[in-house]
Design a protein around this motif. Structure first.
Motif, short mmCIF file in Angstrom:
data_model
loop_
_atom_site.label_atom_id
_atom_site.label_comp_id
_atom_site.label_asym_id
_atom_site.label_seq_id
_atom_site.Cartn_x
_atom_site.Cartn_y
_atom_site.Cartn_z
N PRO A 135 -8.76 19.39 6.98
CA PRO A 135 -9.31 20.74 7.17
C PRO A 135 -8.43 21.86 6.61
N ASN A 136 -7.13 21.63 6.52
CA ASN A 136 -6.25 22.67 5.96
C ASN A 136 -6.15 22.56 4.43
N TYR A 137 -7.00 21.75 3.84
CA TYR A 137 -7.14 21.55 2.38
C TYR A 137 -6.08 20.61 1.79
N SER A 138 -5.08 20.21 2.55
CA SER A 138 -4.12 19.26 2.02
C SER A 138 -4.81 17.92 1.78
N GLN A 158 0.85 -1.18 0.00
CA GLN A 158 0.00 0.00 0.00
C GLN A 158 0.89 1.24 0.00
N VAL A 159 0.38 2.34 -0.59
CA VAL A 159 1.18 3.56 -0.66
C VAL A 159 0.30 4.77 -0.37
N THR A 160 0.91 5.79 0.23
CA THR A 160 0.22 7.05 0.48
C THR A 160 1.04 8.19 -0.10
N LEU A 161 0.41 8.99 -0.93
CA LEU A 161 1.04 10.17 -1.52
C LEU A 161 0.38 11.41 -0.94
N ARG A 162 1.15 12.48 -0.80
CA ARG A 162 0.66 13.67 -0.13
C ARG A 162 0.75 14.90 -1.02
N CYS A 163 -0.17 15.83 -0.76
CA CYS A 163 -0.25 17.05 -1.58
C CYS A 163 -0.69 18.23 -0.72
N SER A 164 0.02 19.32 -0.83
CA SER A 164 -0.40 20.58 -0.21
C SER A 164 -0.77 21.55 -1.33
N PRO A 165 -1.99 22.08 -1.30
CA PRO A 165 -2.42 22.95 -2.39
C PRO A 165 -1.77 24.32 -2.33
N LYS A 166 -1.89 25.01 -3.43
CA LYS A 166 -1.44 26.41 -3.49
C LYS A 166 -2.23 27.22 -2.46
N GLY A 209 -4.55 29.57 -0.68
CA GLY A 209 -5.82 30.15 -1.10
C GLY A 209 -6.73 29.21 -1.87
N HIS A 210 -6.21 28.06 -2.23
CA HIS A 210 -7.01 27.07 -2.96
C HIS A 210 -7.70 26.11 -2.00
N ASP A 211 -8.92 25.67 -2.38
CA ASP A 211 -9.69 24.81 -1.49
C ASP A 211 -10.04 23.46 -2.11
N THR A 212 -9.67 23.26 -3.36
CA THR A 212 -10.04 22.04 -4.08
C THR A 212 -8.78 21.34 -4.56
N VAL A 213 -8.74 20.03 -4.36
CA VAL A 213 -7.59 19.24 -4.78
C VAL A 213 -8.07 18.10 -5.67
N SER A 214 -7.37 17.90 -6.76
CA SER A 214 -7.66 16.76 -7.62
C SER A 214 -6.38 15.98 -7.88
N TRP A 215 -6.54 14.71 -8.21
CA TRP A 215 -5.40 13.82 -8.45
C TRP A 215 -5.50 13.23 -9.85
N TYR A 216 -4.34 13.11 -10.48
CA TYR A 216 -4.26 12.54 -11.81
C TYR A 216 -3.16 11.48 -11.84
N GLN A 217 -3.39 10.45 -12.67
CA GLN A 217 -2.38 9.43 -12.91
C GLN A 217 -1.87 9.61 -14.34
#
Lengths: 115, 117
Positions: free
Chosen positions: A70-73, A18-26, A28-36
């Motif tokens: 909650p911090n949008y990450s 199993q793997v976990t990848l992490r993302c912190s948005p720019k 002021g941004h509130d929406t995050v999407s993931w692409y392969q």
């Protein structure tokens, strides 16, 4: 002003793990999407998170799951890894808008190799 | 379902010359956006130019311009005065308009652009 940041940069896993990848948005941004993005192909939409809920999902199996904090990450989790999951995983952030016109900002991606 | 097609896997251009990258798309929607993204070896997707479907005027950003043919569902990118830094993979992308579209982009397969000195 930090842009979209992803961690780790590279990752090597064994089939079945199993793997976990992490993302912190720019900021002021509130929406995050993931692409392969498989090698030599265009990115494929996995899913989008807004207000800590999955709002849209592409054609990916349930082995792919996510979370938004909650911090949008956000985190992308992949269970029972297959060789075919080897790809570049891109995170993109945006500000939710009524027109759908908000531009996406992408991170540098996480290169996942499954052996 | 929407599809985006880039028929040129590779293109090359001489420095300072002009090159055009092709893209066609298929949709039944009337409200949508089209994009060209650049992906250099650093892997980050960088927005080059954006076109709103309801605008007849072709978008322009410095040396980059598009030829948007809505009836033909064609969206080509023209790069003028090509520079070495323009070398990258270029992706054409589509997004449906409206709040429910979210951040779901449909990408083409990409065109690898080489700029020769």
């Amino acid at each position: 002003d930090a842009g979209v940041t992803q961690s780790p940069t590279h990752l090597i896993k064994t089939r079945g793990q199993q793997v976990t990848l992490r993302c912190s948005p720019k900021s002021g941004h509130d929406t995050v999407s993931w692409y392969q993005q498989a090698l030599g192909q265009g990115p494929q939409f996995i899913f989008q998170y807004y207000e800590e809920e999955e709002r849209q999902r592409g054609n990916f199996p349930d082995r792919f799951s996510g979370h938004q904090f909650p911090n949008y990450s956000s985190e992308l989790n992949v269970n029972a890894l297959l060789l075919g999951d080897s790809a570049l995983y891109l995170c993109a952030s945006s500000l939710r808008s009524h027109s759908g016109n908000s531009p996406l900002h992408f991170g540098n991606g996480t290169r996942l190799t499954v052996t | 379902a929407q599809t985006v097609t880039q028929s040129q896997p590779e293109m090359s251009v001489q420095e300072a010359e002009t090159v055009t990258l092709s893209c066609t798309y298929d949709t039944s929607e009337s409200d949508y956006y089209l994009f060209w993204y650049k992906q250099p070896p650093s892997r980050q997707m960088i927005l080059v130019i954006r076109q709103e479907a309801y605008k007849q005027q072709n978008a322009t950003e410095n040396r980059f311009s598009v030829n948007f043919q809505k009836a033909a569902k064609s969206f080509s990118l023209k790069i003028s005065d090509s520079q070495l830094g323009d070398a990258a993979m270029y992706f054409c992308a589509y997004r449906r308009g409206g709040e429910t579209s979210g951040s779901r982009l449909t990408f083409g397969e990409g065109t690898q652009l080489t700029v020769n000195p």
